[in-house]
Design a protein around this motif. Structure first.
Motif, mmCIF file in Angstrom:
data_model
loop_
_atom_site.group_PDB
_atom_site.id
_atom_site.type_symbol
_atom_site.label_atom_id
_atom_site.label_comp_id
_atom_site.label_asym_id
_atom_site.label_seq_id
_atom_site.Cartn_x
_atom_site.Cartn_y
_atom_site.Cartn_z
ATOM 1 N N HIS A 31 0.867 -1.180 0.000
ATOM 2 C CA HIS A 31 0.000 0.000 0.000
ATOM 3 C C HIS A 31 0.901 1.227 0.000
ATOM 4 O O HIS A 31 1.985 1.208 0.583
ATOM 5 C CB HIS A 31 -0.896 -0.013 1.250
ATOM 6 C CG HIS A 31 -1.872 1.106 1.292
ATOM 7 N ND1 HIS A 31 -1.577 2.321 1.873
ATOM 8 C CD2 HIS A 31 -3.138 1.204 0.826
ATOM 9 C CE1 HIS A 31 -2.625 3.111 1.758
ATOM 10 N NE2 HIS A 31 -3.592 2.464 1.134
ATOM 11 N N GLY A 32 0.467 2.292 -0.632
ATOM 12 C CA GLY A 32 1.274 3.501 -0.740
ATOM 13 C C GLY A 32 1.793 4.046 0.574
ATOM 14 O O GLY A 32 2.849 4.657 0.626
ATOM 15 N N GLY A 33 1.070 3.807 1.648
ATOM 16 C CA GLY A 33 1.513 4.282 2.955
ATOM 17 C C GLY A 33 2.805 3.654 3.425
ATOM 18 O O GLY A 33 3.452 4.157 4.343
ATOM 19 N N GLU A 34 3.207 2.576 2.782
ATOM 20 C CA GLU A 34 4.428 1.874 3.188
ATOM 21 C C GLU A 34 5.695 2.489 2.615
ATOM 22 O O GLU A 34 6.782 2.215 3.100
ATOM 23 C CB GLU A 34 4.332 0.397 2.785
ATOM 24 C CG GLU A 34 3.184 -0.301 3.484
ATOM 25 C CD GLU A 34 3.047 -1.754 3.104
ATOM 26 O OE1 GLU A 34 4.073 -2.426 2.919
ATOM 27 O OE2 GLU A 34 1.907 -2.218 2.995
ATOM 28 N N VAL A 35 5.553 3.296 1.583
ATOM 29 C CA VAL A 35 6.731 3.845 0.909
ATOM 30 C C VAL A 35 7.660 4.544 1.887
ATOM 31 O O VAL A 35 8.863 4.296 1.905
ATOM 32 C CB VAL A 35 6.342 4.803 -0.230
ATOM 33 C CG1 VAL A 35 7.566 5.473 -0.828
ATOM 34 C CG2 VAL A 35 5.553 4.078 -1.299
ATOM 35 N N TYR A 36 7.111 5.415 2.708
ATOM 36 C CA TYR A 36 7.943 6.201 3.621
ATOM 37 C C TYR A 36 7.915 5.670 5.050
ATOM 38 O O TYR A 36 8.736 6.055 5.870
ATOM 39 C CB TYR A 36 7.496 7.666 3.609
ATOM 40 C CG TYR A 36 7.529 8.250 2.224
ATOM 41 C CD1 TYR A 36 8.734 8.498 1.585
ATOM 42 C CD2 TYR A 36 6.356 8.519 1.539
ATOM 43 C CE1 TYR A 36 8.770 9.006 0.302
ATOM 44 C CE2 TYR A 36 6.382 9.032 0.249
ATOM 45 C CZ TYR A 36 7.603 9.271 -0.358
ATOM 46 O OH TYR A 36 7.634 9.775 -1.630
ATOM 47 N N ALA A 37 6.988 4.800 5.345
ATOM 48 C CA ALA A 37 6.807 4.336 6.724
ATOM 49 C C ALA A 37 7.728 3.190 7.103
ATOM 50 O O ALA A 37 8.007 2.998 8.286
ATOM 51 C CB ALA A 37 5.358 3.914 6.941
ATOM 52 N N ILE A 38 8.199 2.427 6.143
ATOM 53 C CA ILE A 38 8.938 1.211 6.490
ATOM 54 C C ILE A 38 10.452 1.433 6.500
ATOM 55 O O ILE A 38 11.083 1.268 7.516
ATOM 56 C CB ILE A 38 8.545 0.056 5.554
ATOM 57 C CG1 ILE A 38 7.071 -0.283 5.792
ATOM 58 C CG2 ILE A 38 9.415 -1.168 5.802
ATOM 59 C CD1 ILE A 38 6.541 -1.413 4.986
ATOM 60 N N SER A 39 11.020 1.771 5.358
ATOM 61 C CA SER A 39 12.470 1.987 5.321
ATOM 62 C C SER A 39 12.861 2.714 4.042
ATOM 63 O O SER A 39 12.096 2.788 3.087
ATOM 64 C CB SER A 39 13.219 0.648 5.397
ATOM 65 O OG SER A 39 13.113 -0.050 4.175
#
Length: 87
Positions: A31-39
């Motif tokens: 999901h797009g929210g993972e782009v900056y949230a994970i690493s």
């Protein structure tokens, strides 16, 4: 296996869809929210993909190697045609 390639625009229930797909298929849904949230490695992947620096095999390995079985939302949906070819 990669089961679902979401081509819908953002703000169309993609987070709910992500949760449902993860429950249904027992793997992760990008999901797009993972782009900056994970690493930072996620930012680098999408930048390199957008710039045409990744082969189909590199894309397949990156997504499936992290346990993804589906993808929805931007930036994933921007590349749905290529993902359809790859998977």
């Amino acid at each position: 296996n990669f089961y679902v390639i979401g081509a819908a625009l953002s703000r169309n229930g993609t987070l709910s869809m992500k949760i449902a797909l993860e429950m249904l298929y027992g793997g992760k849904c990008y999901h797009g929210g993972e782009v900056y949230a994970i690493s930072k490695n996620h930012e680098d992947f999408w930048y390199d993909l957008h710039m045409g620096k990744l082969s189909d095999e590199q894309i397949r390995e990156w997504l499936t190697g992290q346990g993804y079985v589906a993808g929805v939302d931007c930036p994933f949906s921007l590349h749905y045609r290529r993902f359809m070819r790859i998977f």
